[in-house]
Design an enzyme around this catalytic site. Structure first.
Site, PDB file in Angstrom:
ATOM      1  CG  HIS A   2      32.434  21.987  54.086  1.00 34.30           C
ATOM      2  ND1 HIS A   2      33.304  22.984  54.489  1.00 34.30           N
ATOM      3  CD2 HIS A   2      32.903  20.829  54.611  1.00 34.30           C
ATOM      4  CE1 HIS A   2      34.271  22.436  55.213  1.00 34.30           C
ATOM      5  NE2 HIS A   2      34.049  21.146  55.315  1.00 34.30           N
ATOM      6  CG  ASN A  28      35.717  20.762  60.054  1.00 36.31           C
ATOM      7  OD1 ASN A  28      36.585  21.388  60.676  1.00 36.31           O
ATOM      8  ND2 ASN A  28      35.655  19.448  60.045  1.00 36.31           N
ATOM      9  CG  HIS A  38      28.755  36.250  53.038  1.00 34.85           C
ATOM     10  ND1 HIS A  38      30.074  36.052  53.392  1.00 34.85           N
ATOM     11  CD2 HIS A  38      28.569  35.592  51.860  1.00 34.85           C
ATOM     12  CE1 HIS A  38      30.669  35.319  52.456  1.00 34.85           C
ATOM     13  NE2 HIS A  38      29.779  35.028  51.520  1.00 34.85           N
ATOM     14  CG  HIS A  85      43.635  22.987  39.544  1.00 32.01           C
ATOM     15  ND1 HIS A  85      43.236  22.952  40.860  1.00 32.01           N
ATOM     16  CD2 HIS A  85      42.677  22.328  38.845  1.00 32.01           C
ATOM     17  CE1 HIS A  85      42.102  22.295  40.959  1.00 32.01           C
ATOM     18  NE2 HIS A  85      41.732  21.910  39.756  1.00 32.01           N
ATOM     19  N   GLY A  87      42.497   7.519  59.020  1.00 32.40           N
ATOM     20  CA  GLY A  87      41.114   7.572  59.464  1.00 32.40           C
ATOM     21  C   GLY A  87      40.249   6.643  58.638  1.00 32.40           C
ATOM     22  NE  ARG A  88      33.733   3.316  58.849  1.00 30.02           N
ATOM     23  CZ  ARG A  88      32.579   3.613  58.228  1.00 30.02           C
ATOM     24  NH1 ARG A  88      32.211   4.875  58.092  1.00 30.02           N
ATOM     25  NH2 ARG A  88      31.805   2.645  57.783  1.00 30.02           N
TER      26      ARG A  88
END
Length: 346
Positions: free
Chosen positions: A144, A146, A185, A215, A299-300
């Site tokens: 992932h 972003n 890394h 959790h 948002g979509r």
């Protein structure tokens, strides 16, 4: 065929385009920053669209049959829109998304203002690229990435705008390979090195803390980089660092994906992959700031939830067999670890 980065449109080049509107959200705005500089969002938008293109091109070189992305260009009624690209049922990528969005609104959603209550009530402009790849092979990790930019403006125009960058990249293996973790890394460190020796360890620690399932008291994966509310060095330096993170993502991920996607696997490994994918779903729906921001800002939904894996399993109170490769993932990889202290990757 590959996507052409020199063409104004990317149709017909490993791409199926579907339009919900005839226009891609564009636009730029200029505002004085706190230092009297100019916030040129057009430069950021240009970079983000280019990053989306380049990531799609690289993935298509890894898919044996040059996997085809479906592209949806969409508008958001409240302001802005985006360009979503989704790859499903590929030979290498079971499901992946490389999404660009640029949205505006009259009021920051709660997930953004909760950490900065002084910004509550401000209008906002947000833009970013979000990436997720769920490979088919259990030995190839999910990844992932972003990168994003926010501006929060005073509706009365009395106070200067407040801007910040955020993003990062993280890796979620199902079976542990030290070679991959070290490479991941070290590439993350390389993205940070021009901006200070202390930056990588700070953002690695932040990543370990952020991608932690409270959790279950376990990490989602082996981490990487995470940053938010980032303004260090002023606008130009912060933007340069954000570009470095975006540009290093495929340098980190592509070699790992190429190494692992052809390894033979059995139903046992596939079953464990689907079980561990459940942790990915839990984190994204319960904790992930981007998911929560997207849903709260209307948002979509299809683009926001493209991060969900196509298949996943939950099992009641399951634990891996002692001494197994599945147990090794928990014992050696799913814990904070200084991968830069490890030996040279092979």
């Amino acid at each position: 065929m590959a996507l052409s980065l020199t063409q104004p449109a990317v149709t017909g080049l490993g791409m199926r385009r579907r339009r919900k509107s005839s226009r891609i959200a564009r636009g730029a705005s200029t505002d004085p920053s706190l230092n009297g500089a100019v916030l040129n969002t057009q430069d950021i938008l240009t970079y983000l669209r280019s990053l989306q293109d380049r990531i799609c091109v690289e993935i298509q070189t890894i898919e044996p049959r040059e996997g085809e992305f479906r592209e949806d260009v969409w508008d958001r009624p409240e302001g802005g829109g985006g360009r979503s690209r989704v790859l499903e049922a590929g030979d290498v990528i079971e499901k992946g998304g490389v999404n660009f969005s640029h949205v505006t609104g009259k009021q920051l959603p709660a997930t953004a203002s909760a950490r900065r209550p002084e910004l509550a009530g401000r209008s906002f402009e947000a833009m970013g690229v979000s990436v997720i790849f769920h490979p088919k092979n259990p030995f190839a990790p999910t990844s992932h990435a972003n990168v994003r930019f926010f501006v929060a403006r005073d509706p009365a125009d009395k106070d200067p705008p407040v801007w910040w960058f955020g993003g990062g990249f993280d890796l979620t293996p199902f079976y542990g390979f030290e070679q991959d973790a070290i490479h991941w890394h070290r590439t993350a460190r390389a993205a940070c090195e021009p901006f200070g020796d202390d930056l990588y360890p700070r953002l690695k620690t932040w990543c370990d803390e952020y991608f932690h399932l409270k959790h279950r008291d376990e990490p989602r994966g082996i981490g990487g980089l995470f940053f938010d509310d980032y303004q260090e060095g002023g606008f130009d330096s912060a933007f340069a660092f954000t570009r470095s993170v975006g540009d290093h993502y495929m340098k980190a991920y592509a070699p790992i994906l190429r190494r692992r996607h052809t390894l033979p696997f059995t139903e046992r490994e596939r079953d464990f992959q689907l079980y561990r994918r459940g942790r990915y779903v839990e984190f994204n729906l319960v904790y992930d700031r981007g998911t929560l921001f997207g849903l709260q800002s209307r948002g979509r939904t299809e683009s926001i939830l493209v991060s969900m894996p196509p298949e996943v399993r939950w099992r009641y109170d399951w634990t891996p067999e002692p001494g197994s490769e599945e147990a090794r993932l928990y014992e050696e990889f799913l814990k904070p670890r200084d991968w830069l202290e490890e030996g040279e990757p092979n």
